[in-house]
Structure formats: structure tokens, C-alpha cells
Motif scaffolding. Structure first.
Motif, short mmCIF file in Angstrom:
data_model
loop_
_atom_site.label_atom_id
_atom_site.label_comp_id
_atom_site.label_asym_id
_atom_site.label_seq_id
_atom_site.Cartn_x
_atom_site.Cartn_y
_atom_site.Cartn_z
N LEU A 1 0.85 -1.18 0.00
CA LEU A 1 0.00 0.00 0.00
C LEU A 1 0.89 1.23 0.00
O LEU A 1 1.42 1.65 1.03
N THR A 2 1.05 1.81 -1.15
CA THR A 2 1.82 3.03 -1.32
C THR A 2 0.85 4.18 -1.62
O THR A 2 -0.32 3.95 -1.96
N PRO A 3 1.32 5.42 -1.52
CA PRO A 3 0.43 6.53 -1.91
C PRO A 3 -0.06 6.40 -3.34
O PRO A 3 -1.22 6.72 -3.64
N ALA A 4 0.81 5.93 -4.24
CA ALA A 4 0.40 5.77 -5.64
C ALA A 4 -0.68 4.71 -5.78
O ALA A 4 -1.67 4.89 -6.51
N ALA A 5 -0.50 3.58 -5.06
CA ALA A 5 -1.50 2.52 -5.12
C ALA A 5 -2.83 2.98 -4.53
O ALA A 5 -3.91 2.67 -5.05
N LEU A 6 -2.76 3.74 -3.44
CA LEU A 6 -3.98 4.25 -2.83
C LEU A 6 -4.71 5.20 -3.77
O LEU A 6 -5.94 5.12 -3.93
N LEU A 7 -3.98 6.09 -4.42
CA LEU A 7 -4.60 7.02 -5.35
C LEU A 7 -5.24 6.28 -6.52
O LEU A 7 -6.35 6.62 -6.96
N ALA A 8 -4.58 5.25 -7.02
CA ALA A 8 -5.15 4.46 -8.11
C ALA A 8 -6.40 3.71 -7.67
O ALA A 8 -7.40 3.66 -8.40
N ALA A 9 -6.35 3.14 -6.47
CA ALA A 9 -7.53 2.41 -5.98
C ALA A 9 -8.71 3.35 -5.78
O ALA A 9 -9.85 3.02 -6.12
N LEU A 10 -8.46 4.53 -5.25
CA LEU A 10 -9.54 5.50 -5.06
C LEU A 10 -10.17 5.89 -6.39
O LEU A 10 -11.36 6.20 -6.47
N ALA A 11 -9.38 5.89 -7.45
CA ALA A 11 -9.88 6.30 -8.76
C ALA A 11 -10.80 5.28 -9.39
O ALA A 11 -11.74 5.65 -10.10
N VAL A 12 -10.54 3.98 -9.17
CA VAL A 12 -11.28 2.97 -9.93
C VAL A 12 -12.20 2.09 -9.10
O VAL A 12 -13.18 1.56 -9.64
N VAL A 13 -11.92 1.91 -7.81
CA VAL A 13 -12.74 0.99 -7.02
C VAL A 13 -14.21 1.41 -6.98
O VAL A 13 -15.11 0.58 -7.19
N PRO A 14 -14.54 2.70 -6.72
CA PRO A 14 -15.97 3.05 -6.72
C PRO A 14 -16.66 2.75 -8.04
O PRO A 14 -17.81 2.26 -8.05
N ALA A 15 -15.98 3.01 -9.16
CA ALA A 15 -16.59 2.73 -10.46
C ALA A 15 -16.76 1.24 -10.69
O ALA A 15 -17.75 0.80 -11.30
N LEU A 16 -15.81 0.44 -10.24
CA LEU A 16 -15.95 -1.02 -10.37
C LEU A 16 -17.14 -1.51 -9.56
O LEU A 16 -17.89 -2.40 -10.00
N LEU A 17 -17.34 -0.95 -8.38
CA LEU A 17 -18.48 -1.35 -7.55
C LEU A 17 -19.80 -0.91 -8.19
O LEU A 17 -20.78 -1.67 -8.19
N VAL A 18 -19.84 0.30 -8.74
CA VAL A 18 -21.05 0.75 -9.43
C VAL A 18 -21.33 -0.13 -10.64
O VAL A 18 -22.49 -0.49 -10.91
#
Length: 691
Positions: free
Chosen positions: A11-28
């Protein structure tokens, strides 16, 4: 290079930023794919929807997230970046939730989405049978449809695509009206996370907070997150889809062999885009604009393009099924724009892949291709100039009769000469300038022209998918907004493509200018061989701060006067009061106007219809027919005088609701700076026993 895609990440800042960008859309996306077939089967209940959603979420996260996290290892992101992005998104969500609208009485589209979501949450499906039996012999003289609901045979079908109402319904399941009405704030905040992630990849991680902040401060984005319009999920899905397609394109460049093992990721990336058709009808136009990109990927043998196309077309197919079988009257009502979008998709696909096949076989003609970057940049510049000068040289017209009459009445209210044929489409760039300011627009135009030239020359590869959507689609929508031009209602048209595109392009220009300044200062220092307080870091920091102020202040100044002003407060209580006045098991309601039709049918679960051209004779007959069917007639209207004029005595007429609230300003040629009164929300009724 292969290690960039395949190695594990912590869990790096880059990984966190990437996850925040796509996880909500994947769930939707998982929710939409799970919910649509259940709605079609009239089996949309918590017991069926939640388990299917959980399974699909696991699948999409499993295939869609790890490659994104592995690719994020190439970014150097300080911890303050994701912390700032999360702070902006959470602050936005809390504020939007605290100031949310309560429009649940059908007046405009947000009330329609609220009612359709309520129906789904309680009925498990959309097609509601007409309660003809409750009206006895008068059933044939009644009108059963209403705003946002069409009568088709013996059923009522809703307006609008099914996707967003299913999400609104999920909010109801979680926490009733509160959950339903706060869903836009949650999804809007997720959209800010997505634009921050996309900005990090297209511009640079340190510019992600600025992109999120300017978007959050733009009033149309806030307004659509305060009420149940469908633009917030469309914004989220499109941003995440652009992020994923850009990652897919670059990943294929890095290692095609690895991409062949990641076809499920490519399919998922396409699905996030295509499933947007379940949310907004015009998604097919954006997909049409991406066909040249897909064809270019195929021509240059990028791995994963076939899987991406399959996912996009699968999602588009779900939307087509929705339009054909669940919301067909809505599609028919927009048949002109639908035909145009479908034709654009077909033509774009045929032409793009025909040309791609020729390139694969014979190669691209180098002499002609050398002209393409300059021609593309010139076309973008010309389109920008045309939008700037358009208000001074032309007046857009073309409203259909129904909209023309409504617009003429609005024009009179704000002191304009009534001319219902105007669309005010020539004013769209001014609309955008109200909310983000001309400095940002100038930077966005520079960015659009420069990036078009660079992308067509083969650089700035990640921008290749985003440019057709955020430049071409935005220009098309600004040229022909196709919406009733009162504000802030019309500003919905800016939320999905236009504002995020402007923000991303402007932030790219800001970053490019800042880096160029830092290089220039560094070169001067090296040439002079002297120490100076004006180092490249100081110069870049000062420039970034100045540009940020130029972007943020106009947006904040435009939003501040109206940000906290809630609208339609009290409508939930009013609807509940109407329902408390009724007994669904025995009452049958005859309305003399249409205001409460959907409320009584959906929220009160009571048979209801409207009697046109009512008089004492027709009311006596329908009352008798309802009584003969074994039910109790209730004659109702949104004004007391309507009932007394039809012969009912003062002592007979009772009320369940007499209240007022505030509504949007409905400005036409000015930016809204306030709300306005919405009086006369009333429900009066009579139980004409013995008549």
C-alpha cells in the motif's frame, strides 16, 4: 518493463490514489450489471440484489484492480496527495449531504428519479399495472400516466434509463428516504476521487488535488450531488473508464505478452464504459468517438483491444435491452438524438476499422500522416474560436412545441420577451465561464490544441482515449445542449463531459507551464553560475500557487452564494402527509390535476387516476362507479378552489398538505445567485359519500 505490470505492490500513496480512482466505479459497474436483469425479471429485492452484487464485485475487483495497482508503481506520489484528495472528497460529500434537496414530488427530472427509485425499492420492478378495476365502469374515461411515467397498454413504464434508479433504490434499502436522497452526495464524492486519479495519470500526481478541488467547487457538480439527477454516476463511470483505457493502452505498449494474460482486465475496463448506457442514453455517442482509438489499437496490434471492445459492447448491449424493453417510450421520445448517436456509432466503427485494416495491410501513408497533427490542432482551435464568437453572430433556435411553451412562460417570469423557439445553445461557453472563469477556459483551449497536436504526433499516449471524449464530445454538447435552458437545471449538461474535460485540460496546461518555467529558471541559473533566491523549485511553486488561485477563486465565488441553499425542503413530509390521509386497501383517488399522481400511486400504494375536463356530472358518475366496485372514492386536487368550483361544499373539503418551500432560480441569461419561492404545495380532498 514487464515488472511494472506483474510485480506485487504494497500500500503506497500511488496505489492508494489508483484504488480510489477505480474501485468506486468497479463497484457501481457490478451493481448495475447485477441489478438490471433483476429489474427486468421483476425480482429486484434485497435478497436477490445484494448477493449477486457481492459476487460480481469480487469478480470485477479481482480482475480490474490488481493491474491498476501494479501499474501505479511507476508513479512517485507523496502521501500528502491522496490525503488531500480524500479530504476534498469527504468534505464535499459531507457538505452535499448536509445541503441535499428533498425533491420527491414530481416536477422535474430529479423528482422523477426519486420516485422511480422508490418504486423499485418497494415493488421489485418497473412495469406497474394500471388499476382499472378500482374505477369500475369509469375506468376507460380516466388518465393513468403522469410526469415521468408513460401508459403502454395495461402498464405504466418509467422515463429514463434503469441504472441510476436502482442505485437510488439501494439507498432506500439502507436508510429509507435519507439513504435515497444522500446517494448523489456519495457518488459525487466518488467522482472527485476518479478525476483526481485521472489527473494524476494524465498530468502528474501533485496536480490531482487541484483537479479535484476545482471540480468540487464548480456549482453544477455540487448541485447534481445535492439532488437525484443521473449525472453523478455518469461522471464517475466515464472518468474511471478513461483512466482504465489509458492504463490499458500504455500497459500494452510496455509488454504485449503480459497483456494477453490480462484480457479479463481489458474486458472489465470496457465494461465500466459500456455499462454507462444503463445510466445515460447518450453514452453511445462517446463510444462512437472512441472507435477510432480502438481501431488504431487494433491496427498497431495492441493486445487487449478485442477484450476491451467486448466489454464495452456487452455493457452497451445491456443499455440497449433496457431501452427496448423497460424504458422504450423514453427512447421513442428521444428518437432523433438516439438515431443520430447510433448512426454515428455505426459509421465511426465501419470507417475506423476499414481504415485500420488498410493500415495493417499496407501501412500508413507517411506523407499524408505528417499533415494530420497540424490539421487536428487547427480544427480544435477553430472549434474553440467558433464557440467564443457564436453568441455574437447567431441565435440558436429549435425547441419543440411543448418545451417552447414552457420556455416562454419562464422568459416572462424573468422579464425577457417570450420566444419559446430559442434554445440558447449559443450561450453554452458562457454557462461554463460562470462556474470556472475565463482563465481556466483559456488554459483548457490551449491544452486542447496542444495535446491534439502532440497525441497525433504519437506522444502523450495516455491522452489518446480522453481527447475524443473531453474535446470532441464536449464541443458537440456545447454546440447543441438539447436541454431546457433555465439554470441551474440546464447546467446538468456540463457535469459529465464538459466541466471535467475543461478542468483536466486546464490543469495540464498549468502543469506544463509550471514545468517550463522551472526549466527556464534552472537554465538561467546554470548560465549565470550565480546563486539566486529564485530557484526552479521556488519559481515552480509560486507559479503553481498563482495558477491555482486563478482557477479556484472564480469557481468558489460563483458557487458560494447558492452552495448551502437547500431546495424542496419539506416535500418528503408533505408526501408522507398525503399518504397518511389515505387507506390503500379501500380508497381510490380521482385527481383533478396531475401534481400528486406519482406520489399517490408509488408512495401511497393507492389506485389513482386523473379525470380530465371534470364537472359535477362526470365526478358523480366516477364516484358512483368506484363505490359500485366496492371501494371508497376520494376526489383530490392541488388547490381547494378546484374542488369547490366542481360543486363540493366548503365543509366537505379537507386538506392534508398546505405548505411552501424553495426551488431553483430558473434563470435564463444570468448565473443563478439565489433560489426562489415554491408556494402552493397543497393537497385537498373530498370523500363524496352518498353522492
Amino acid at each position: 518493463m514487464r515488472d511494472r505490470i506483474t510485480r506485487n505492490n504494497t500500500l503506497t500513496p500511488a496505489a492508494l490514489l489508483a484504488a480510489l480512482a477505480v474501485v468506486p466505479a468497479l463497484l457501481v459497474t457490478a451493481w448495475l450489471v447485477a441489478a438490471f436483469p433483476l429489474v427486468w425479471l421483476n425480482d429486484f429485492w434485497p435478497a436477490t440484489a445484494w448477493p449477486l452484487f457481492a459476487v460480481l464485485s469480487i469478480v470485477l475487483l479481482r480482475f480490474g484492480l490488481p493491474p491498476v495497482l501494479r501499474a501505479s508503481a511507476t508513479l512517485r506520489v507523496p502521501w500528502w496527495v491522496p490525503a488531500a484528495v480524500v479530504a476534498i472528497a469527504v468534505g464535499f460529500m459531507v457538505f452535499a449531504a448536509a445541503t441535499h434537496s428533498e425533491q420527491v414530488i414530481l416536477a422535474r427530472d430529479n423528482g422523477s428519479y426519486a420516485e422511480i427509485g422508490y418504486q423499485l425499492a418497494h415493488d421489485g420492478g418497473l412495469n406497474k399495472p394500471i388499476p382499472a378495476g378500482a374505477f369500475g365502469g369509469s375506468a376507460g374515461s380516466m388518465t393513468y400516466d403522469s410526469a415521468a411515467f408513460y401508459q403502454v397498454g395495461g402498464h405504466l413504464m418509467p422515463q429514463f434509463m434503469t441504472g441510476w434508479p436502482t442505485m437510488v433504490a439501494a439507498g432506500w434499502w439502507v436508510r429509507g428516504w435519507t439513504g435515497e436522497l444522500l446517494m448523489p452526495a456519495l457518488v459525487g464524492a466518488a467522482g472527485l476521487l476518479a478525476i483526481a486519479g485521472l489527473a494524476a495519470r494524465l498530468v502528474g500526481p501533485r496536480w490531482a488535488p487541484l483537479a479535484a478541488l476545482v471540480t468540487a467547487l464548480a456549482f453544477p457538480v455540487l448541485k447534481n450531488s445535492q439532488t437525484t439527477f443521473s449525472e453523478t454516476p455518469a461522471l464517475l463511470l466515464l472518468l474511471a473508464a478513461m483512466y482504465l483505457l489509458g492504463e490499458l493502452l500504455v500497459a500494452a505498449d510496455i509488454d504485449a505478452a503480459a497483456m494477453t494474460r490480462l484480457r479479463p482486465w481489458a474486458f472489465t475496463a470496457g465494461l465500466v464504459l459500456g455499462v454507462g448506457e444503463l445510466v445515460r442514453l447518450d453514452l453511445v455517442l462517446d463510444l462512437a468517438l472512441l472507435m477510432p482509438v480502438a481501431a488504431w489499437m487494433w491496427a498497431t496490434r495492441h493486445a487487449g483491444v478485442g477484450a476491451w471492445l467486448s466489454g464495452a459492447l456487452f455493457g452497451l448491449g445491456l443499455g440497449a435491452l433496457d431501452g427496448r424493453f423497460l424504458t422504450w417510450p423514453y427512447v421513442v421520445g428521444n428518437k432523433a438524438s438516439v438515431k443520430l448517436a447510433v448512426a454515428a456509432f455505426v459509421v465511426s466503427s465501419i470507417v475506423s476499422f476499414t481504415m485500420a485494416a488498410a493500415v495493417r495491410r499496407w501501412g500508413a501513408p507517411a506523407r499524408i500522416w505528417r499533415l494530420v497533427p497540424a490539421a487536428g490542432a487547427a480544427a480544435v482551435a477553430a472549434a474553440g474560436v467558433a464557440l467564443v464568437v457564436r453568441p455574437y453572430v447567431t441565435t440558436a433556435r429549435g425547441n419543440p412545441a411543448g418545451v417552447a411553451q414552457y420556455l416562454a412562460s419562464l422568459q416572462q417570469l424573468v422579464g425577457l420577451p417570450p420566444d419559446g423557439t430559442r434554445t440558447y445553445g449559443e450561450q453554452t461557453l458562457r454557462w461554463v465561464s460562470w462556474y470556472v472563469g475565463w482563465p481556466l477556459l483559456a488554459a483548457a483551449l490551449f491544452g486542447a490544441v496542444t495535446l491534439t497536436w502532440r497525441v497525433l504526433r504519437g506522444t502523450e499516449r495516455r491522452w489518446l482515449p480522453a481527447l475524443p471524449v473531453y474535446v470532441v464530445s464536449a464541443a458537440i454538447q456545447m454546440w447543441r445542449p438539447s436541454i431546457t435552458p433555465d439554470h441551474p437545471y440546464a447546467d446538468r449538461r456540463l457535469v459529465v463531459v464538459i466541466l471535467p474535460g475543461m478542468v483536466l485540460l486546464a490543469v495540464w496546461t498549468a502543469a506544463t507551464a509550471t514545468r517550463a518555467l522551472a526549466r527556464w529558471v534552472g537554465a538561467r541559473q546554470r548560465a549565470s553560475a550565480r546563486r539566486s533566491l529564485l530557484t526552479p523549485v521556488v519559481a515552480a511553486t509560486a507559479a503553481a500557487l498563482a495558477i491555482s488561485v486563478a482557477f479556484v477563486v472564480p469557481a468558489a465565488a460563483a458557487t458560494a452564494p447558492v452552495a448551502a441553499k437547500r431546495t424542496e425542503v419539506g416535500e418528503v413530509a408533505a408526501s408522507n402527509a398525503v399518504c397518511r390521509s389515505l387507506t390503500p386497501a379501500r380508497d381510490t383517488v380521482v385527481l383533478l390535476d396531475g401534481l400528486w399522481m406519482a406520489t399517490i400511486r408509488i408512495q401511497c400504494h393507492t389506485p389513482v387516476a386523473m379525470l380530465l375536463n371534470a364537472d359535477e356530472t362526470s365526478l358523480a358518475k366516477v364516484s358512483a362507479d368506484i363505490a359500485a366496485s366496492g371501494r371508497v372514492p376520494v376526489i383530490a386536487a392541488s388547490g381547494k378552489q378546484t374542488l369547490t368550483n366542481d360543486g363540493y361544499g366548503e365543509s366537505e373539503v379537507k386538506y392534508a398538505v398546505v405548505t411552501s418551500t424553495r426551488q431553483d432560480a430558473q434563470e435564463i441569461v444570468h448565473r443563478p445567485t439565489d433560489t426562489k419561492p415554491l408556494p402552493d404545495i397543497e393537497y385537498w380532498y373530498v370523500r363524496p359519500r352518498g353522492r
